[in-house]
Each structure stands twice: as C-alpha cells, then as structure tokens.
Design a protein around this motif. Sequence first.
Motif, PDB file in Angstrom:
ATOM      1  N   ALA A 137     -23.120-125.502  21.635  1.00 50.36           N
ATOM      2  CA  ALA A 137     -22.209-126.547  21.171  1.00 50.36           C
ATOM      3  C   ALA A 137     -22.466-127.846  21.936  1.00 50.36           C
ATOM      4  N   VAL A 138     -22.561-127.738  23.277  1.00 46.61           N
ATOM      5  CA  VAL A 138     -22.767-128.963  24.064  1.00 46.61           C
ATOM      6  C   VAL A 138     -24.100-129.604  23.713  1.00 46.61           C
ATOM      7  N   GLU A 139     -25.145-128.767  23.616  1.00 46.22           N
ATOM      8  CA  GLU A 139     -26.469-129.336  23.375  1.00 46.22           C
ATOM      9  C   GLU A 139     -26.592-129.939  21.978  1.00 46.22           C
ATOM     10  N   TYR A 140     -26.165-129.176  20.968  1.00 43.50           N
ATOM     11  CA  TYR A 140     -26.430-129.655  19.608  1.00 43.50           C
ATOM     12  C   TYR A 140     -25.349-130.580  19.061  1.00 43.50           C
ATOM     13  N   LEU A 141     -24.161-130.549  19.632  1.00 45.47           N
ATOM     14  CA  LEU A 141     -23.132-131.462  19.126  1.00 45.47           C
ATOM     15  C   LEU A 141     -23.056-132.751  19.935  1.00 45.47           C
ATOM     16  N   VAL A 142     -23.497-132.722  21.177  1.00 46.38           N
ATOM     17  CA  VAL A 142     -23.390-133.932  21.993  1.00 46.38           C
ATOM     18  C   VAL A 142     -24.764-134.521  22.309  1.00 46.38           C
ATOM     19  N   LEU A 143     -25.587-133.768  23.054  1.00 46.35           N
ATOM     20  CA  LEU A 143     -26.830-134.353  23.555  1.00 46.35           C
ATOM     21  C   LEU A 143     -27.814-134.692  22.444  1.00 46.35           C
ATOM     22  N   GLU A 144     -28.006-133.726  21.536  1.00 40.40           N
ATOM     23  CA  GLU A 144     -29.038-133.933  20.512  1.00 40.40           C
ATOM     24  C   GLU A 144     -28.740-135.135  19.603  1.00 40.40           C
ATOM     25  N   PRO A 145     -27.507-135.270  19.076  1.00 38.65           N
ATOM     26  CA  PRO A 145     -27.233-136.451  18.234  1.00 38.65           C
ATOM     27  C   PRO A 145     -27.368-137.759  18.995  1.00 38.65           C
ATOM     28  N   VAL A 146     -26.962-137.771  20.263  1.00 40.83           N
ATOM     29  CA  VAL A 146     -27.111-138.999  21.050  1.00 40.83           C
ATOM     30  C   VAL A 146     -28.597-139.318  21.195  1.00 40.83           C
ATOM     31  N   LYS A 147     -29.393-138.297  21.445  1.00 40.98           N
ATOM     32  CA  LYS A 147     -30.831-138.487  21.596  1.00 40.98           C
ATOM     33  C   LYS A 147     -31.417-139.079  20.314  1.00 40.98           C
ATOM     34  N   ARG A 148     -30.985-138.538  19.187  1.00 42.16           N
ATOM     35  CA  ARG A 148     -31.503-139.067  17.912  1.00 42.16           C
ATOM     36  C   ARG A 148     -31.184-140.542  17.758  1.00 42.16           C
ATOM     37  N   GLU A 149     -29.967-140.895  18.121  1.00 44.55           N
ATOM     38  CA  GLU A 149     -29.552-142.280  17.947  1.00 44.55           C
ATOM     39  C   GLU A 149     -30.353-143.195  18.892  1.00 44.55           C
ATOM     40  N   PRO A 167     -34.950-147.999  28.244  1.00 45.75           N
ATOM     41  CA  PRO A 167     -35.271-147.416  26.934  1.00 45.75           C
ATOM     42  C   PRO A 167     -36.511-146.529  26.983  1.00 45.75           C
ATOM     43  N   HIS A 168     -37.461-146.904  27.837  1.00 53.21           N
ATOM     44  CA  HIS A 168     -38.662-146.076  27.949  1.00 53.21           C
ATOM     45  C   HIS A 168     -38.354-144.795  28.708  1.00 53.21           C
ATOM     46  N   VAL A 169     -37.632-144.943  29.827  1.00 54.02           N
ATOM     47  CA  VAL A 169     -37.357-143.784  30.678  1.00 54.02           C
ATOM     48  C   VAL A 169     -36.485-142.765  29.950  1.00 54.02           C
ATOM     49  N   VAL A 170     -35.579-143.271  29.111  1.00 52.42           N
ATOM     50  CA  VAL A 170     -34.653-142.372  28.418  1.00 52.42           C
ATOM     51  C   VAL A 170     -35.393-141.330  27.587  1.00 52.42           C
ATOM     52  N   SER A 171     -36.535-141.710  27.030  1.00 55.84           N
ATOM     53  CA  SER A 171     -37.247-140.749  26.187  1.00 55.84           C
ATOM     54  C   SER A 171     -37.855-139.630  27.035  1.00 55.84           C
ATOM     55  N   TYR A 172     -37.972-139.855  28.334  1.00 57.30           N
ATOM     56  CA  TYR A 172     -38.374-138.766  29.221  1.00 57.30           C
ATOM     57  C   TYR A 172     -37.145-138.049  29.771  1.00 57.30           C
ATOM     58  N   LEU A 173     -36.061-138.838  29.966  1.00 62.25           N
ATOM     59  CA  LEU A 173     -34.869-138.282  30.604  1.00 62.25           C
ATOM     60  C   LEU A 173     -34.148-137.294  29.696  1.00 62.25           C
ATOM     61  N   PHE A 174     -34.052-137.610  28.407  1.00 65.03           N
ATOM     62  CA  PHE A 174     -33.249-136.758  27.534  1.00 65.03           C
ATOM     63  C   PHE A 174     -33.751-135.315  27.488  1.00 65.03           C
ATOM     64  N   PRO A 175     -35.047-135.099  27.251  1.00 62.71           N
ATOM     65  CA  PRO A 175     -35.517-133.713  27.289  1.00 62.71           C
ATOM     66  C   PRO A 175     -35.220-133.054  28.630  1.00 62.71           C
ATOM     67  N   ALA A 176     -35.360-133.834  29.711  1.00 65.37           N
ATOM     68  CA  ALA A 176     -35.092-133.275  31.036  1.00 65.37           C
ATOM     69  C   ALA A 176     -33.607-132.912  31.159  1.00 65.37           C
ATOM     70  N   TRP A 177     -32.733-133.792  30.658  1.00 63.60           N
ATOM     71  CA  TRP A 177     -31.299-133.501  30.716  1.00 63.60           C
ATOM     72  C   TRP A 177     -30.973-132.221  29.950  1.00 63.60           C
ATOM     73  N   ILE A 178     -31.604-132.056  28.785  1.00 64.62           N
ATOM     74  CA  ILE A 178     -31.327-130.880  27.970  1.00 64.62           C
ATOM     75  C   ILE A 178     -31.832-129.621  28.665  1.00 64.62           C
ATOM     76  N   ALA A 179     -33.038-129.694  29.226  1.00 63.77           N
ATOM     77  CA  ALA A 179     -33.569-128.533  29.946  1.00 63.77           C
ATOM     78  C   ALA A 179     -32.682-128.195  31.140  1.00 63.77           C
TER      79      ALA A 179
END
Lengths: 290, 263
Positions: free
Chosen positions: B242-254, B180-192
């Motif tokens: 579409a991929v970033e804002y429909l998939v990654l971003e909502p998952v990140k929010r959750e 859970p801690h690492v994910v908050s670093y991983l998600f921005p990295a995944w998006i970039a």
Amino acid sequence: MNGSSRAALHVRGLSHAFVRDEVLSGIDFRVRAGEVVALVGPSGCGKTTLLHLAAGLLKVQDGQVDNHFASTAFMFQQPRLLPWKTALDNIALSLKAAGVRRAERHFRARELALRLGLAHRDLDKFPHQLSGGMQSRVALARALVLAPELLLLDEPFSALDVGLKEELYRLLLAHQAERHLGVLMITHDLMEAVRLSDLILVMAPAPGRIVCRFELDRAAASRDDGWVYRHTAELLQTRAVRASFGLPPVVAAAPSPPGAGRAHAQVDTGLRLIVPPVPPVAVAGGKRCG
Amino acid sequence: MTLLRAWLAGLPAYLWSGWGAIASLFLLLAAWEAVSLAYGPLVMPAPRAAFATLWGLLDSGAAWPELTATARRALTGYALSVVAGSVLGLLAGLSMTASMMSRPLVTVLMGTPPIAWLVLAMLWFGASDGTPVFTVLVASFPVIFIGALQGTRTLDNHLRGMAEAFRLPRRMMLTDVYLPHVVSYLFPAWIAALGTAWKVVVMAELLATQDGVGAALAVSRSHLDTAATMAWIVAVVGLLLAVEYLVLEPVKREVERWREQGT
C-alpha cells in the motif's frame, strides 16, 4: 553601423595555459556594440577557451578582458537544455535566475519563442520530444530572452542542416540588427563566418593566436549566396588561412578562378585583409594542437 | 501542493492500470493454495484460512496495536534514513574526495548483516523502541546514501557549465539542476530502502520487543499457529504494498513525467 553605444568587449594581450600547455598567446581584439566578430580556426586551437575567458567562465591568467556590455549571454555548441523542464521553462531559465516573476518570464519567453519559429504546442514539450532544430531554437531563445548586449556563440549551429542553419542565421541577424547586439562567435566553418560577421579573426594553433584579420564591408543582411561563396573561396585561398587549417599551399598551376591568390584579396571585393599574415609562422604541414 | 493535486488527479487512471499487478498477485495466491493442498494445513495453511484469521484479528481489534507499533518503528527509522541518507549522499557527491572516502565505508555498512546490528542495538537500547528504529536506520541508510551519491556524481558537466554561464544562483542550482536529476536516482533507492526497513523491523521486533508484528509472530511460532503466522505476513506485506504503490510510485511518476513521454 556601430558606435551609437560605447559598450565594447576589449581583449588585450591575453594568454592562457592549462598547467604547462600554452593554449592562447597574445590575443588582442575588440567587439563593439552592433558588431559581429567571428573567430575562425581549426579544432583545438583554443577558440573555446578564449570564449570562456571572454564570458568570465575561466579565470584570466595573463592579459586583460574588459567587458563593458551591461549583459552577456552564452550559447553553447550543444543545446544543453535541462531535460526535466519544458521548452518554455528552459527559455525562461535565465529570467528566473534574474528574479523575474513567473507570469512575466513566461510571457517574455513565449513571445520570443514564437518569433524564433517555435509553435505554442512545442513550448509545453520536454527537450527530448523536440527535433534538433527546435532544440537549437530553444537554446537561442534562452540566450536572447535576457536581451543581452553581447552574445557569445560557441559553434551553436554546427550540427544543423543547411536549411535550418540559414533560417537561424536569418533570425539571429534580424535580432542582432534590431537590438544593436555585439556578437562574438567561434566557428570552424568559413562560410558561416563570411555569412554573418563584420570582422573575421583567423586563429592558428599551438599556441592559439590570431594570425590575420579580415574586414567585411557589406552589411550581413545584404549578402547573397553568390557573395558568400565567392568570398569564402577567396578567404580559403589566402596563405594565412590555409596555413592555419593545415592545408597545403595553393598550387599556382591550377586554373584558379579570378580573385584567387593573396594579391587579389583587396581588389573590387568586400573582403579586406587588415593585418598581413605574420611571416609563415613555421607551420609544419598539417600540424594542429590538441 | 501542485504535486498533491496531480497525485489525486492521476490516481484513478493509475489504479486502473494496476490490473496487471493484481493478476500477478492472484497467481501468487494460486501457487500458495497449491502448496497448501500438497503439504497440508500444518505446513502451509490455505490462503482462505490465513485471510480468515487476519480478518478475525482485525475485526476483534487485536491486530491494530501491533500493526501501528510496527509501522511507527519502521517509518521512524525509514524517515531518519531518508533524511540522513539523502542529505549526506548529496553533500558527499558534490566533493570528489568525500565520495571517494565514503564509498568503502558504505560498502562496510551494506555488508554488515542487520542481525549483527540488532545484537549491538539490543545491548545499547534494550527492549525500547530504539532497538528496531536504530536497526532499520543502519540497514536502509546505505541504500539511500549510495543513490544520492550516484545521482549527484552523474550530473552532466555540460548542464553544470550551462548553469554557471547563465549565472544561476546557488539555490536554483540545487532546485532546478541538481535535485531533479538526483531524484531519479533517489526514488528507486527510497523504494528499495522502504522494503528493507519493513523486513528489518519485523526481525528486530521478533527478537527484541514485547509488541509489534514481530513479537506477534514469535507468539504464533511458539503456538505452531501457521495460519496466524501467514496472516501477520499478509498484513505486513499488504501494508508495504500500500505504501509503495499508493504513495511512492505515483509521486515518482509525477516527478519523472519528463522522462516517460515518448516523442
């Protein structure tokens, strides 16, 4: 008061060093079921190391730590809650580690949390949405939910205000009496020690060692504020305690309240000094370790 | 499963919150239109012309094979880098020595231009899918690796001590404390890294393959067909959005719900 169970924590001849820094030397004591033991001493005198050794979080180098209690729980100075889990899941964490099923661990966590003064709506919140006092309750609940026989407390209430402290003391004592819990707590707050414990071990720094012990013979639940103040003052007057905390010796000329001075420590009070202070251990004024 | 349900439930509100983003995209379109009016359609075709060309390409079915080829390569390379970067970064973060040793290597990887990798990849893999996939993998791997490494190294010592005191088993240590801690670093990295993957794949295709959006861009360049060029760019960028804002971003929010709610 104690003795229905033979469970106990025995610490014998315990010494510990970090590299070449001797932090603890020749520590001996025992915590029995139903007994609250307070380790009192200035900051940096090795109290936390001692507690970590007792909890098995550090490897014993020299001496013995025998924990015969079936289960042990630890409560830290800070709440140390997982920020990504709700209060309820934080409380249930140790149950999850023990393999308890989800529905049951939530049921048990919720039941205990409500008894410790948390509301239903608090339980779904994340730690940063809770006040400091609520976070401490969650941390206490997390420690108690496993129904431990021995509770190790590392100054858990030191950051709370007086009112909250009193309430958590009350909750802790009620739980302790009901479950016949053995408690080993460390604190630098003498009042807290007098308020809660059956036995006070006074530690002195460099290296950390126990310089004297006080037995308190009135049940913790029946101590009122007056009793606590009086005996805290009395404890503060004893030479060993003053030396340990680096306080100057009591000035004899000052108009001291009755009961002051070592000679009175044993008279008509509930405070009994059982190991006389070791000859004034060459304490140089306010010298402290760390 | 719960994540999927939360994603579906949160979608309408999330889309509604997207008006601001749409407004800023429309501003960009307005600027594009202004440039095309000032410099003429050969330099910069009007947005309408580009969209009409794109529609023509989509309608005739000519665009789909190119887009799927590009998406397949980009996502394959990206998926490989996500797996490799996350796992290796996490492992490296657990050990002080490994993280100290890997940092300079990652800096070297980051500093090597993707075009240099592309030249090497063309020599190794020729005109096959391997060339763009490999280039995407090396270009986005270090971004994700660094994210995972940082995340692991920055876990609060207090929390680790707590987890040890409560005797959390190894598996829970990973799922309840580290991840859970690492994910908050991983998600921005995944998006970039996704953005990087998308850019690099088009570049690789332009030089190395016979199909895909990159190859189509090469053709439109040789025909001096700026409308088609812009149409392809719009298609690629639209897919990325579409991929970033429909998939990654909502998952990140959750996943990061615990962080956002105020008191």
